[in-house]
Scaffold this active site. Structure first.
Site: not given
Lengths: 289, 156
Positions: A218, A222, A226
């Protein structure tokens, strides 16, 4: 966008998403990959020169600046550079104190490195998408390279290699400190005896194992997601510049708005990565029975 | 998303940057920060102390000033008293001196008067003798002339 590929939107996007990969191609031998497929065919033993170059350059700038401040650090009246560095250091220190309860001299410098380095790598996203690749292509053309086959991705955090490298180092630290602080049995017990007790051991292992493994994944995804999405939007906006003056003006406005919004995103992502790292390490340090 | 050697390279560079930051960056900057904190605390305490010392000094100065004022008043009153005494003394002295001078002068006058009287008396006597001789040369009538001589002598 070579002679074979015409100047299509797809080609343009593809070009921007391909790293400058150096490696041994099974057919062409040692050299830079000519396209994304070529890079993929090089397998694991290839290196993304652009990612490495920009990340190390930015990291070098980071340590150079902070080392310069640290060398002349005075308890008296600080200069502007020291003021700035102290502002960041205090910000990090405050956050680490807030979420890290153990005692480990590594955590705060680690957090500082992550925050500033990731922020700087993310910041590269605010440079107009075509500027550096175009300059690089043109300068490589001097040496006889076809600029359409010269790739350059300037944002190292849009390369999953970078984000996964960071996350794996953090994960390694989490494992190391889990074993060190809780002991082998303590850590294994934590993995297998919660939350359902001894008789729910398989379920416990599955749950805790997933939760443990999801941490690095994660973290990495992440940041990567992004930044990748942000860059993609810049590329899509840049595509509009080719569509006449009305579309071009709209694109200019959009690019400005997105860039302003992106300032928030890049800072936030660097901050989140740092905070989660500290939190994971804190969890690794906790010895509860 | 193709993973390659970059992953390892990035891990190594990340590790190096973290190590460098921990060894050469974090400690000096944090030390400077805590040193400054201590310095500021020290400075504040010193300022507080200075403040107290200042008020204490002011108080002491006021006390010294008060005693000095009291002493000055005392000295002044003593001096005034002494001056009065001196004036009084000199008045007495002057008076007695004056009286002494007056007395001396009177004595002198007395003496002079006596002396002059003696002289006159002698001269009168001589004159009287001379007058008597002259009278006697003519005719001496003691009875007739006794009252005359007496009168003469009394006039002196």
């Amino acid at each position: 966008m070579s002679t074979a590929e015409t100047l299509t939107a797809q080609g343009y996007i593809q070009h921007h998403l391909t790293n400058l990969t150096l490696g041994v191609h099974p057919e062409h031998g040692l050299g830079f990959a000519h396209n994304a497929q070529g890079a993929a065919e090089m397998g694991f033993w290839a290196i993304n020169v652009d990612t490495m170059f920009f990340s190390i350059l930015l990291g070098w700038l980071f340590v150079r600046f902070f080392r310069g401040v640290a060398e002349q650090a005075t308890a008296g009246i600080p200069g502007p550079a020291q003021n700035f560095a102290e502002w960041i250091v205090e910000f990090i220190d405050e956050n680490v104190r807030g979420s890290f309860t153990g005692k480990n001299p590594l955590v705060a410098p680690l957090a500082l490195t992550i925050f500033v380095w990731v922020f700087m790598m993310n910041l590269m996203d605010l440079i107009p998408v075509d500027l550096l690749p175009w300059l690089f292509g043109q300068s490589m053309a001097i040496f006889g390279a076809d600029p359409h086959h010269v790739f350059l991705r300037v944002v190292p955090t849009t390369d999953p290699n970078t984000t996964f490298a960071l996350a794996l180092v953090v994960f390694g630290m989490v494992l190391y400190y889990s074993f060190k602080m809780k002991g082998v049995f303590g850590f294994l017990g934590e993995l297998s005896l919660q939350p359902f007790g001894v008789w729910g051991m398989p379920a416990n292992l599955i749950l805790e194992g997933i939760s443990l493994l999801s941490k690095p994944v994660s973290l990495a995804l992440r940041l990567f997601g992004n930044m990748y999405a942000g860059e993609m939007i810049f590329i899509l906006i840049a595509l509009m510049f080719g569509g006449g003056w009305a579309l071009g003006l709209t694109a200019g406005a959009l690019q400005f708005v997105w860039a302003v919004f992106h300032i928030l995103i890049i800072t936030l992502q660097a901050f989140i990565f740092m905070v989660l790292t500290v939190v994971y390490l804190d969890m690794a340090h906790q010895t509860h029975h | 998303m193709n993973f390659n050697l970059t992953l390892i390279g990035q891990m190594i560079s990340f590790g190096v940057f973290v190590w460098f930051t921990m060894t050469y960056v974090w400690t000096p900057i944090v030390k400077a920060l805590s040193d400054r904190k201590a310095k500021i605390a020290e400075g504040l305490a010193a300022a507080e102390r200075g403040h107290q010392e200042k008020s204490l000094g002011e108080q002491r100065a006021q006390e010294v000033l008060n005693t000095a004022k009291a002493q000055a008043t005392e000295i002044l009153s003593q001096a005034q008293k002494r001056a009065g005494e001196i004036v009084e003394e000199s008045k007495v002295d002057a008076r007695s001196e004056g009286q002494r001078l007056i007395a001396a002068a009177q004595a002198e006058i007395e003496r002079e008067t006596n002396r002059a009287r003696e002289e006159l008396r002698e001269k009168v006597a001589t004159l009287a003798v001379a007058a008597a001789e002259k009278i006697l040369k003519k005719e001496i009538d003691v009875r007739a002339h006794q009252s005359l001589v007496d009168d003469f002598a009394r006039q002196i």
